[in-house]
Design an enzyme around this catalytic site. Structure first.
Site, mmCIF file in Angstrom:
data_model
loop_
_atom_site.group_PDB
_atom_site.id
_atom_site.type_symbol
_atom_site.label_atom_id
_atom_site.label_comp_id
_atom_site.label_asym_id
_atom_site.label_seq_id
_atom_site.Cartn_x
_atom_site.Cartn_y
_atom_site.Cartn_z
ATOM 1 C CB SER A 131 16.727 14.103 -12.093
ATOM 2 O OG SER A 131 16.911 15.492 -11.838
ATOM 3 C CE1 TYR A 158 11.415 14.969 -13.350
ATOM 4 C CE2 TYR A 158 12.943 16.089 -11.875
ATOM 5 C CZ TYR A 158 12.673 15.474 -13.077
ATOM 6 O OH TYR A 158 13.673 15.363 -14.012
HETATM 7 P P1 NAP Z 1 11.363 16.985 -22.549
HETATM 8 O O1 NAP Z 1 12.196 17.866 -23.408
HETATM 9 O O2 NAP Z 1 10.159 17.541 -21.856
HETATM 10 O O3 NAP Z 1 10.936 15.694 -23.420
HETATM 11 C C1 NAP Z 1 10.148 14.713 -22.813
HETATM 12 C C2 NAP Z 1 10.016 13.539 -23.758
HETATM 13 O O4 NAP Z 1 9.259 12.502 -23.090
HETATM 14 C C3 NAP Z 1 9.226 13.880 -25.013
HETATM 15 O O5 NAP Z 1 9.721 13.079 -26.059
HETATM 16 C C4 NAP Z 1 7.793 13.472 -24.642
HETATM 17 O O6 NAP Z 1 6.980 13.182 -25.770
HETATM 18 C C5 NAP Z 1 8.085 12.213 -23.845
HETATM 19 N N1 NAP Z 1 7.040 11.838 -22.906
HETATM 20 C C6 NAP Z 1 6.451 12.613 -21.949
HETATM 21 N N2 NAP Z 1 5.549 11.892 -21.270
HETATM 22 C C7 NAP Z 1 5.549 10.655 -21.815
HETATM 23 C C8 NAP Z 1 4.807 9.477 -21.555
HETATM 24 N N3 NAP Z 1 3.876 9.422 -20.594
HETATM 25 N N4 NAP Z 1 5.057 8.372 -22.318
HETATM 26 C C9 NAP Z 1 5.988 8.416 -23.305
HETATM 27 N N5 NAP Z 1 6.732 9.505 -23.578
HETATM 28 C C10 NAP Z 1 6.493 10.595 -22.847
HETATM 29 O O7 NAP Z 1 12.224 16.327 -21.380
HETATM 30 P P2 NAP Z 1 13.819 16.188 -21.177
HETATM 31 O O8 NAP Z 1 14.287 17.392 -20.447
HETATM 32 O O9 NAP Z 1 14.494 15.767 -22.428
HETATM 33 O O10 NAP Z 1 13.816 14.997 -20.118
HETATM 34 C C11 NAP Z 1 14.115 13.655 -20.478
HETATM 35 C C12 NAP Z 1 14.429 12.905 -19.199
HETATM 36 O O11 NAP Z 1 15.535 13.540 -18.567
HETATM 37 C C13 NAP Z 1 13.296 12.895 -18.173
HETATM 38 O O12 NAP Z 1 13.243 11.650 -17.532
HETATM 39 C C14 NAP Z 1 13.705 13.982 -17.196
HETATM 40 O O13 NAP Z 1 13.164 13.762 -15.917
HETATM 41 C C15 NAP Z 1 15.208 13.808 -17.218
HETATM 42 N N6 NAP Z 1 15.966 14.986 -16.740
HETATM 43 C C16 NAP Z 1 15.915 16.154 -17.411
HETATM 44 C C17 NAP Z 1 16.641 17.243 -16.935
HETATM 45 C C18 NAP Z 1 16.655 18.587 -17.607
HETATM 46 O O14 NAP Z 1 17.165 19.549 -17.002
HETATM 47 N N7 NAP Z 1 16.132 18.719 -18.827
HETATM 48 C C19 NAP Z 1 17.396 17.103 -15.769
HETATM 49 C C20 NAP Z 1 17.424 15.879 -15.104
HETATM 50 C C21 NAP Z 1 16.692 14.819 -15.619
HETATM 51 P P3 NAP Z 1 6.198 14.398 -26.562
HETATM 52 O O15 NAP Z 1 7.260 15.095 -27.386
HETATM 53 O O16 NAP Z 1 5.201 13.673 -27.402
HETATM 54 O O17 NAP Z 1 5.595 15.274 -25.516
#
Ligand code: NAP
Length: 247
Positions: free
Chosen positions: A142, A156
């Site tokens: 991130s 985080y």
């Molecule tokens: P999201 O929409 O909240 O989706 C999270 C995903 O991870 C869902 O599929 C969830 O499953 C799964 N998950 C959560 N906890 C888990 C666990 N303990 N074991 C297995 N799966 C798990 O998140 P996102 O925004 O797409 O983020 C994805 C990645 O990108 C993360 O690593 C996040 O830190 C990173 N990121 C995101 C952003 C942003 O702005 N969105 C920015 C920088 C980095 P369920 O559907 O079953 O809950």
């Protein structure tokens, strides 16, 4: 064409990666924590694209679940050689002084221990030194690793710093074992994760701080992840690439 394993592939960035890898001709296994409905939708999208897909419920913080995800994928689709280490969580915003030990532990368990277990399992199965065919790991870090997310979630942000370090170290460790390891550092991307932090409108509030003046889409992040996973990136390892609108 290959088999891909994407942790946290039921929603957000992981789901977009699943769809794009299917578009590129790969079979896809996704893991998810609890949202079976969302996982089923992603499976349907992958199958619509003519590829095979499975969804595996499990917590990346649990070693047995991680091993089971690799075993089940290998049995049902074949050995995954593209690993997208994407599952990650955050918690409500605040200063570090307000966080409980349980919260900090959980963020570290999922974001760091989970990512390391997934990477370890991938290396054990893919390293040419250990008899495997080689492969590629893309870690999802991130932009928070660069900013530290003060008064939001430094726990985080610190876990994402760990992902950057893991990427550099593991890439060097496995560079002569047929494995490439890179990472993406997304900025503010439109997914459900901001609601998990208690601020669903976070992008709207912060968009003026982004040089491009807007948040990013999951497809913009997926495009980078899929390039790093592809043979087009065959001479790229240990790279940490920002996809953050210039921020
Ligand atoms: P999201 O929409 O909240 O989706 C999270 C995903 O991870 C869902 O599929 C969830 O499953 C799964 N998950 C959560 N906890 C888990 C666990 N303990 N074991 C297995 N799966 C798990 O998140 P996102 O925004 O797409 O983020 C994805 C990645 O990108 C993360 O690593 C996040 O830190 C990173 N990121 C995101 C952003 C942003 O702005 N969105 C920015 C920088 C980095 P369920 O559907 O079953 O809950």
């Amino acid at each position: 064409m290959a088999v891909a394993l994407i942790t946290g592939g039921s929603r957000g960035i992981g789901a977009a990666v699943a769809r794009r890898l299917a578009d590129e001709g790969h079979d896809v296994a996704i893991t998810y924590a609890s949202n079976a409905v969302a996982a089923t939708e992603v499976l349907a999208d992958v199958e619509l694209r003519g590829r095979n897909a499975i969804a595996i419920r499990g917590d990346v913080a649990h070693e047995a679940h991680v091993i089971e995800a690799f075993d089940q994928t290998t049995t049902e689709l074949g050995l995954p050689t593209i690993i997208v280490n994407n599952a990650g969580v955050l918690d409500t915003q605040g200063p570090l002084a307000s966080f409980t030990a349980e919260r900090i532990q959980r963020i570290c368990d999922v974001n760091v221990v989970g990512a390391m277990l997934v990477a370890r399992e991938a290396v054990r199965r893919l390293s040419t030194r250990l008899g495997g065919p080689g492969g590629v790991i893309v870690n999802v870090s991130s932009a928070a690793a660069r900013f530290g997310s003060p008064n939001e979630y430094v726990d985080y942000a610190a876990t994402k710093g760990a992902i950057d370090t893991l990427t550099v170290g593991l890439a060097t460790e496995t560079a002569r074992e047929g494995i490439r390891v890179s990472a993406v550092r997304p900025g503010l991307i439109d997914t459900d994760i901001h609601a998990s932090g208690g601020m669903p409108d976070r992008i709207e509030r912060l968009k003026d701080r982004i040089p491009q003046g807007r948040g990013g889409t999951v497809d913009e992040v997926a495009a980078l992840i899929c390039w790093l996973a592809s043979d087009d990136a065959s001479y790229t390892t240990g790279a940490i690439v920002d996809v953050a609108g210039g921020r």
